[in-house]
Design a protein around this motif. Structure first.
Motif, PDB file in Angstrom:
ATOM      1  N   LYS A   1       0.832  -1.206   0.000  1.00 15.79           N
ATOM      2  CA  LYS A   1       0.000   0.000   0.000  1.00 15.79           C
ATOM      3  C   LYS A   1       0.866   1.255   0.000  1.00 15.79           C
ATOM      4  N   GLN A   2       0.264   2.343  -0.422  1.00 18.77           N
ATOM      5  CA  GLN A   2       0.968   3.616  -0.479  1.00 18.77           C
ATOM      6  C   GLN A   2       1.087   4.230   0.913  1.00 18.77           C
ATOM      7  N   TYR A   3       2.166   4.990   1.113  1.00 19.69           N
ATOM      8  CA  TYR A   3       2.277   5.842   2.297  1.00 19.69           C
ATOM      9  C   TYR A   3       2.734   7.228   1.857  1.00 19.69           C
ATOM     10  N   ARG A   4       2.441   8.206   2.699  1.00 15.78           N
ATOM     11  CA  ARG A   4       2.779   9.603   2.392  1.00 15.78           C
ATOM     12  C   ARG A   4       3.567  10.190   3.560  1.00 15.78           C
ATOM     13  N   LEU A   5       4.741  10.730   3.271  1.00 10.95           N
ATOM     14  CA  LEU A   5       5.618  11.331   4.277  1.00 10.95           C
ATOM     15  C   LEU A   5       5.652  12.841   4.072  1.00 10.95           C
ATOM     16  N   GLN A   6       5.412  13.582   5.143  1.00  5.53           N
ATOM     17  CA  GLN A   6       5.311  15.041   5.067  1.00  5.53           C
ATOM     18  C   GLN A   6       6.345  15.691   5.981  1.00  5.53           C
ATOM     19  N   ALA A   7       6.938  16.799   5.511  1.00  6.81           N
ATOM     20  CA  ALA A   7       7.865  17.605   6.311  1.00  6.81           C
ATOM     21  C   ALA A   7       7.339  19.033   6.358  1.00  6.81           C
ATOM     22  N   ALA A   8       6.928  19.491   7.535  1.00 12.17           N
ATOM     23  CA  ALA A   8       6.361  20.833   7.691  1.00 12.17           C
ATOM     24  C   ALA A   8       7.283  21.687   8.547  1.00 12.17           C
ATOM     25  N   CYS A   9       7.464  22.929   8.164  1.00 11.70           N
ATOM     26  CA  CYS A   9       8.269  23.864   8.947  1.00 11.70           C
ATOM     27  C   CYS A   9       7.470  24.313  10.168  1.00 11.70           C
ATOM     28  N   VAL A  10       8.088  24.234  11.358  1.00 11.65           N
ATOM     29  CA  VAL A  10       7.405  24.678  12.577  1.00 11.65           C
ATOM     30  C   VAL A  10       8.186  25.753  13.323  1.00 11.65           C
ATOM     31  N   GLY A  11       9.377  26.108  12.832  1.00 16.29           N
ATOM     32  CA  GLY A  11      10.128  27.152  13.514  1.00 16.29           C
ATOM     33  C   GLY A  11      11.538  27.272  12.969  1.00 16.29           C
ATOM     34  N   GLY A  12      12.235  28.292  13.430  1.00 12.15           N
ATOM     35  CA  GLY A  12      13.633  28.452  13.074  1.00 12.15           C
ATOM     36  C   GLY A  12      13.852  28.978  11.675  1.00 12.15           C
ATOM     37  N   ALA A  13      14.946  28.514  11.053  1.00 11.34           N
ATOM     38  CA  ALA A  13      15.439  29.103   9.813  1.00 11.34           C
ATOM     39  C   ALA A  13      14.535  28.885   8.609  1.00 11.34           C
ATOM     40  N   CYS A  14      13.618  27.924   8.668  1.00 11.01           N
ATOM     41  CA  CYS A  14      12.774  27.653   7.497  1.00 11.01           C
ATOM     42  C   CYS A  14      11.551  28.553   7.419  1.00 11.01           C
ATOM     43  N   VAL A  15      11.285  29.350   8.450  1.00  9.42           N
ATOM     44  CA  VAL A  15      10.093  30.198   8.456  1.00  9.42           C
ATOM     45  C   VAL A  15      10.310  31.389   7.521  1.00  9.42           C
ATOM     46  N   PRO A  16       9.467  31.558   6.500  1.00 11.17           N
ATOM     47  CA  PRO A  16       9.619  32.713   5.608  1.00 11.17           C
ATOM     48  C   PRO A  16       9.040  33.973   6.247  1.00 11.17           C
ATOM     49  N   ASN A  17       9.798  35.040   6.211  1.00 16.85           N
ATOM     50  CA  ASN A  17       9.336  36.333   6.728  1.00 16.85           C
ATOM     51  C   ASN A  17       8.741  36.221   8.133  1.00 16.85           C
ATOM     52  N   PRO A  18       9.521  35.757   9.103  1.00 11.10           N
ATOM     53  CA  PRO A  18       8.980  35.619  10.465  1.00 11.10           C
ATOM     54  C   PRO A  18       8.626  36.975  11.063  1.00 11.10           C
ATOM     55  N   THR A  19       7.627  36.981  11.910  1.00  4.67           N
ATOM     56  CA  THR A  19       7.169  38.199  12.577  1.00  4.67           C
ATOM     57  C   THR A  19       7.651  38.209  14.024  1.00  4.67           C
ATOM     58  N   PRO A  20       7.677  39.374  14.671  1.00  2.96           N
ATOM     59  CA  PRO A  20       8.076  39.420  16.085  1.00  2.96           C
ATOM     60  C   PRO A  20       7.137  38.593  16.959  1.00  2.96           C
ATOM     61  N   ALA A  21       7.681  38.061  18.032  1.00  2.00           N
ATOM     62  CA  ALA A  21       6.879  37.252  18.947  1.00  2.00           C
ATOM     63  C   ALA A  21       5.890  38.125  19.697  1.00  2.00           C
ATOM     64  N   PRO A  22       4.666  37.652  19.904  1.00  2.00           N
ATOM     65  CA  PRO A  22       3.717  38.390  20.746  1.00  2.00           C
ATOM     66  C   PRO A  22       4.254  38.506  22.170  1.00  2.00           C
ATOM     67  N   ALA A  23       3.753  39.468  22.901  1.00  2.00           N
ATOM     68  CA  ALA A  23       4.164  39.630  24.295  1.00  2.00           C
ATOM     69  C   ALA A  23       3.856  38.359  25.080  1.00  2.00           C
ATOM     70  N   ASN A  24       4.846  37.894  25.837  1.00  2.00           N
ATOM     71  CA  ASN A  24       4.696  36.695  26.670  1.00  2.00           C
ATOM     72  C   ASN A  24       4.279  35.463  25.865  1.00  2.00           C
ATOM     73  N   ALA A  25       4.792  35.362  24.642  1.00  3.80           N
ATOM     74  CA  ALA A  25       4.515  34.165  23.836  1.00  3.80           C
ATOM     75  C   ALA A  25       4.980  32.935  24.603  1.00  3.80           C
ATOM     76  N   PRO A  26       4.161  31.886  24.688  1.00  2.43           N
ATOM     77  CA  PRO A  26       4.518  30.722  25.506  1.00  2.43           C
ATOM     78  C   PRO A  26       5.685  29.944  24.923  1.00  2.43           C
ATOM     79  N   VAL A  27       6.423  29.319  25.807  1.00  2.00           N
ATOM     80  CA  VAL A  27       7.491  28.393  25.436  1.00  2.00           C
ATOM     81  C   VAL A  27       7.016  26.998  25.836  1.00  2.00           C
ATOM     82  N   THR A  28       6.735  26.168  24.845  1.00  2.20           N
ATOM     83  CA  THR A  28       6.249  24.810  25.099  1.00  2.20           C
ATOM     84  C   THR A  28       7.418  23.848  24.967  1.00  2.20           C
ATOM     85  N   LEU A  29       7.789  23.220  26.061  1.00  2.00           N
ATOM     86  CA  LEU A  29       9.003  22.414  26.112  1.00  2.00           C
ATOM     87  C   LEU A  29       8.728  20.957  25.753  1.00  2.00           C
ATOM     88  N   ALA A  30       9.633  20.386  24.969  1.00  2.00           N
ATOM     89  CA  ALA A  30       9.611  18.954  24.656  1.00  2.00           C
ATOM     90  C   ALA A  30      10.977  18.391  25.021  1.00  2.00           C
TER      91      ALA A  30
END
Length: 331
Positions: A163-192
Motif C-alpha cells: 500500500k501507499q504511504y505519504r511522508l510530510q515535512a512541515a516547517c514549525v520554527g527556526g530558519a525555514c520560516v519565511p518572513n517571520p514576525t516578532p513574537a507576541p508579548a509573553n509568547a509561551p514556550v512549550t518544552l519537549a
C-alpha cells in the motif's frame, strides 16, 4: 502498539458476568464464549531502527523538501526507505507519515539520521518515533536541526501490505520560516524533552565521578519558535518550574539572572568543561545565551545539609533550554 478492541458481543457477555457477580457473587466457573462470541485482539510489533551501516542496502528514494510531501509504496514485505532532507542551521521541522495518502493498516516507524559526512549519515538516530501519529502511523512533532546539511529521513514498516504511504515535512520554527514576525508579548514556550547528546553526557558522567559530595544533572528541552525575536528567559524559566520535578525551587523569592559568560564561575570546577561544550554542541553564540538560577537548601538530619541550584539556560538561537541542576551535600 495499540491493541484491537474486543467485539461488541463479547463485551456484552462480560458485562452479563459482572451483573451476575454483583447479584450473587462470581460464578464458580466462567463459561467460555459460545459460537461467534469470541474475543479478538490485534497487536503489531514495534518497528525497530534499521540495522547499521545501512547505506549499502537502504533504498534512498530521493529528496524531501521542507514544506512538501512525498509518496511511496510499502511493497509486500517489511522494509525501509530513505529520503534526503537538506536544511539550514537551526531549522525546526515536523515529520509525519500522514493518514491522508497512506493505506489502511500500514504500520510504520520513522527515524532521522545525520548530518551527512564523508562517512555517511551516522549510526544513531537523532529522532525516532513508532506510532505517535494516526493509528499505527509515525509522527515526530518537533525535530530541531542545529547544523546545516543533508539529513536522512527513514520510513520503516512491519507489514508489507503493498500500500501507499505519504511522508510530510512541515516547517514549525527556526530558519525555514519565511518572513517571520516578532513574537507576541509573553509568547509561551512549550518544552519537549529529548535525550542529551552523547558528548555532553560523557562530560557530565566524568565530572560526577570526581567527588561523592557534588553531583549534577543536565537535561535538554526543545521548543518550536517561528518568530523573529527571541523567546523570553522568564517565560522559559516558568515553563521549567511548571514541571513537577522542579517544584522544590518555586519558593526562591529572588532568583538570579546571569549572562552565559558570568555563569561559568557559578559552576563547580569539574563541571566547567560543559560550559563551552554546550555552545559548541548546539551552535549557539555565548552572547545570546542567558541563565536564570534558583537556589534551595534543606537538611536531612545531623551532617545532612544539602545545597541545590537549578540553572535554566536559554539558547534562543538554537531553540533549546538546558536545565543544569547542581547539588552538594555534607559528608
Amino acid at each position: 502498539m495499540k491493541r484491537g478492541m474486543a467485539v461488541r458481543s463479547a463485551m456484552l457477555w462480560m458485562s452479563a458476568v459482572g451483573l451476575l457477580g454483583a447479584c450473587g457473587g462470581q460464578p464458580e466457573q466462567t463459561p467460555a464464549p459460545a459460537g461467534d462470541d469470541t474475543v479478538t485482539t490485534a497487536t503489531q510489533s514495534l518497528v525497530p531502527a534499521p540495522p547499521t551501516p545501512f547505506d549499502s542496502f537502504l533504498s534512498i528514494r530521493g529528496p524531501l523538501a521542507v514544506g512538501s510531501a512525498v509518496a511511496s509504496n510499502t511493497g509486500t514485505s517489511a522494509n525501509y526507505e530513505g529520503f534526503t532532507l537538506t536544511v539550514a542551521a537551526h531549522t525546526q521541522v515536523a515529520l509525519e507519515v500522514t493518514h491522508l495518502g497512506t493505506g489502511v493498516g500500514v504500520d510504520t516507524g520513522l527515524f532521522v539520521y545525520g548530518p551527512k559526512t564523508q562517512y555517511g549519515y551516522g549510526f544513531r538516530p537523532l529522532y525516532q518515533d513508532d506510532d505517535s501519529g494516526y493509528g499505527e502511523l509515525s509522527k515526530i512533532p518537533l525535530a530541531t536541526f542545529d547544523a546545516a546539511g543533508e539529513y536522512l529521513v527513514v520510513v520503516g514498516w512491519s507489514n508489507g501490505l503493498g500500500k501507499q504511504y505519504r511522508l510530510q515535512a512541515a516547517c514549525v520554527g527556526g530558519a525555514c520560516v519565511p518572513n517571520p514576525t516578532p513574537a507576541p508579548a509573553n509568547a509561551p514556550v512549550t518544552l519537549a524533552q529529548f535525550p542529551l547528546e552523547g558528548n555532553l553526557q560523557a562530560l557530565l558522567n566524568g565530572a560526577n565521578a570526581y567527588r561523592e559530595d557534588m553531583y549534577s544533572f543536565l537535561d535538554r528541552y526543545d521548543f518550536a519558535w517561528p518568530y523573529s525575536t527571541p523567546a523570553s528567559l522568564d517565560v522559559a524559566a516558568a515553563a521549567v518550574l511548571a514541571k513537577s520535578e522542579y517544584r522544590g525551587y518555586r519558593n526562591d523569592p529572588t532568583p538570579d539572572t546571569y549572562t552565559y559568560a558570568a555563569f561559568q564561575s557559578r559552576m563547580y570546577g569539574q563541571f566547567q568543561p560543559l560550559h563551552q561544550a554546550i555552545l559548541d554542541t548546539y551552535g549557539e553564540l555565548g552572547t545570546n545565551a542567558q541563565v536564570k538560577s534558583y537556589f534551595r537548601e534543606f537538611s536531612t538530619g545531623p551532617n545532612g545539609d544539602n545545597w541545590r541550584t537549578l540553572n535554566i539556560i536559554l539558547l534562543p538561537g538554537s531553540r533549546h533550554v538546558l536545565v543544569y541542576e547542581q547539588t552538594a551535600h555534607e559528608i
